[in-house]
Design a protein around this motif. Structure first.
Motif, PDB file in Angstrom:
ATOM      1  N   ARG A   1       0.806  -1.222   0.000  1.00  0.00           N
ATOM      2  CA  ARG A   1       0.000   0.000   0.000  1.00  0.00           C
ATOM      3  C   ARG A   1       0.843   1.278   0.000  1.00  0.00           C
ATOM      4  N   GLU A   2       2.047   1.196   0.580  1.00  0.00           N
ATOM      5  CA  GLU A   2       2.919   2.367   0.631  1.00  0.00           C
ATOM      6  C   GLU A   2       3.791   2.496  -0.616  1.00  0.00           C
ATOM      7  N   GLY A   3       3.702   1.527  -1.542  1.00  0.00           N
ATOM      8  CA  GLY A   3       4.499   1.579  -2.761  1.00  0.00           C
ATOM      9  C   GLY A   3       5.841   0.878  -2.651  1.00  0.00           C
ATOM     10  N   ASN A   4       6.105   0.220  -1.529  1.00  0.00           N
ATOM     11  CA  ASN A   4       7.356  -0.512  -1.355  1.00  0.00           C
ATOM     12  C   ASN A   4       7.230  -1.904  -1.952  1.00  0.00           C
ATOM     13  N   ILE A   5       8.315  -2.396  -2.525  1.00  0.00           N
ATOM     14  CA  ILE A   5       8.291  -3.728  -3.120  1.00  0.00           C
ATOM     15  C   ILE A   5       8.409  -4.771  -2.013  1.00  0.00           C
ATOM     16  N   GLY A   6       7.469  -5.723  -2.025  1.00  0.00           N
ATOM     17  CA  GLY A   6       7.461  -6.798  -1.041  1.00  0.00           C
ATOM     18  C   GLY A   6       7.683  -8.136  -1.721  1.00  0.00           C
ATOM     19  N   GLU A   7       7.531  -9.209  -0.963  1.00  0.00           N
ATOM     20  CA  GLU A   7       7.741 -10.550  -1.508  1.00  0.00           C
ATOM     21  C   GLU A   7       6.462 -11.159  -2.057  1.00  0.00           C
TER      22      GLU A   7
END
Length: 170
Positions: A23-29
């Protein structure tokens, strides 16, 4: 608008994007499928499908963040109707876990499909199940969303349904 589509065993054609951003625009797994358009495919439409022979255009060489997170598996390796299918022993996707391959020459046999579904649903486990449909020269490979046990009792039930030569754990 599409709340009634998302049910088990319903075939749905979707158009959208894959994203690895939170949701914050950070890349996750975790990968997410963002669906822009969805519609149900009826059994009659699926049976009437005729491959055009056209191959889907592959995206450019620029790799997205989602591709980097997913392990960089090459896009465009889908082996659906009209595409050259890859044999299980020649799979391009690296995998250490075994898979259960079930071959069905005639996918229109509803009784056989229901029997197979009952065995798989009743013997869930950790092994991926891959259906290989149709003759060798025009086969279609489908990875099922259900995972199955590979205990000997389960494999014996599956052999009773599809026949021993049509079942491979690899």
């Amino acid at each position: 608008q599409t709340a009634g589509l998302w049910e088990r065993d319903r075939v749905v054609l979707c158009r959208g994007k894959i994203s690895a951003k939170d949701r914050e625009g950070n890349i996750g797994e975790e990968l997410k499928l963002l669906v822009d358009d969805a519609r149900e495919i009826t059994a009659e439409q699926a049976q009437a499908y005729v491959a055009t022979g056209r191959r889907q255009k592959l995206p450019g060489q620029k790799r997205s963040a989602a591709a980097a997170v997913s392990g960089g598996r090459p896009r465009g390796t889908f082996t659906g109707p009209g595409a050259a299918a890859t044999a299980p022993s020649q799979s391009k996707t690296p995998s250490t876990a075994p898979r259960l391959y079930v071959r069905l020459n005639d996918s229109s046999n509803q009784e056989l499909l229901m029997s197979l579904k009952q065995v798989l649903d009743g013997n869930q486990g950790s092994t991926e199940v891959v259906l290989v449909l149709g003759p060798a020269d025009g086969k279609q490979i489908i990875k099922l969303p259900v995972k199955c046990s590979t205990e000997e009792t389960t494999l014996a039930k599956l052999r009773d349904v599809v026949g021993a030569p049509n079942l491979i754990v690899q």
